[in-house]
Design a protein around this motif. Structure first.
Motif: not given
Length: 237
Positions: A191-207
């Motif tokens: 998402g537009p408010a995130s940066d590379a350091s927060n991409e780990r949370t994408v894995d959580v949301q995908i799971n």
């Protein structure tokens, strides 16, 4: 001299702030009202739940560290029966707590102290799609397995039954179906408010999304991982 707050439109987005800190509640109420939002406050989870039962809200801002029932517990109980967007607000800004909030079903997570403008941007990012979704007629749909995702209204169905998904899951599905079968990188999904350091949370949301659409989430058929890059959605022809 304190500048008087201008009246807020009756149809402005309605935000509930649940925080046990009187000062934070007062500051957020005044600031968000000045920005054109309707604001209701609550000092703990019990009073917040009572307000939710009595009023309709467009966004909830929940403090995590509250006496009694904390923000995580409140968010979990709300998410069991509602998809209202939730933004967690807390002094605990480490990755473990952020991931825990997202696993529960929160749409975003902002650690204290924070810049008011950043909070405003995050609220806007959560709410900005709502008018478009409400006014856009149902149009194209994409199917994968027994699921159908209606792109226009952001609705996921399985055998005629609507599957409850969060705003973040809805946003990610839209990005994935825009490029069916192609890789969408983690940064875009963050998402537009995130940066590379927060991409780990994408894995959580995908799971979390996989648990809703895959027969075996540990061996996904439709929502596949592209190692070192991102994810792709395999749709029916």
């Amino acid at each position: 001299m304190i500048k008087p707050v201008q009246p807020v439109a009756d149809d402005a987005p309605h935000i509930l702030v649940v925080d046990d800190d009187n000062r934070i509640r007062a500051l957020l109420s005044r600031y968000l009202t000045e920005q054109g939002y309707r604001v209701t406050t609550a000092e703990n989870a019990a009073s917040g739940r009572a307000r939710i039962e009595a009023l309709a809200f467009d966004l909830l801002i929940l403090d995590v560290m509250m006496p009694g029932e904390n923000g995580f517990e409140l968010a979990r109980s709300i998410r069991a029966g509602s998809e209202v967007p939730i933004l967690m607000l807390t002094a605990q800004g480490n990755a473990t707590d952020r991931i825990h909030g997202l696993e529960i079903g929160a749409d975003d997570y902002l650690p204290k102290p924070f810049e008011p403008r950043e909070l405003l941007l995050r609220i806007g990012n959560i709410l900005r799609r709502a008018p478009a979704v409400a006014s856009e007629p149902a149009r194209d749909s994409v199917s994968f397995g027994g699921f159908i995702f209606h792109v226009g209204r952001g609705e996921l169905q399985h055998e005629g039954e609507t599957i409850r998904i969060t705003e973040r899951e809805r946003d990610m599905l839209r990005l994935l179906v825009e490029a069916p079968g192609e890789t969408v990188d983690r940064f875009a999904l963050a998402g537009p408010a995130s940066d590379a350091s927060n991409e780990r949370t994408v894995d959580v949301q995908i799971n979390r999304l996989r648990r809703k659409i895959e027969r075996d989430p540990s061996n996904p058929v439709y929502l596949q991982t592209v190692r070192g890059s991102g994810y792709r959605l395999v749709v029916d022809p």
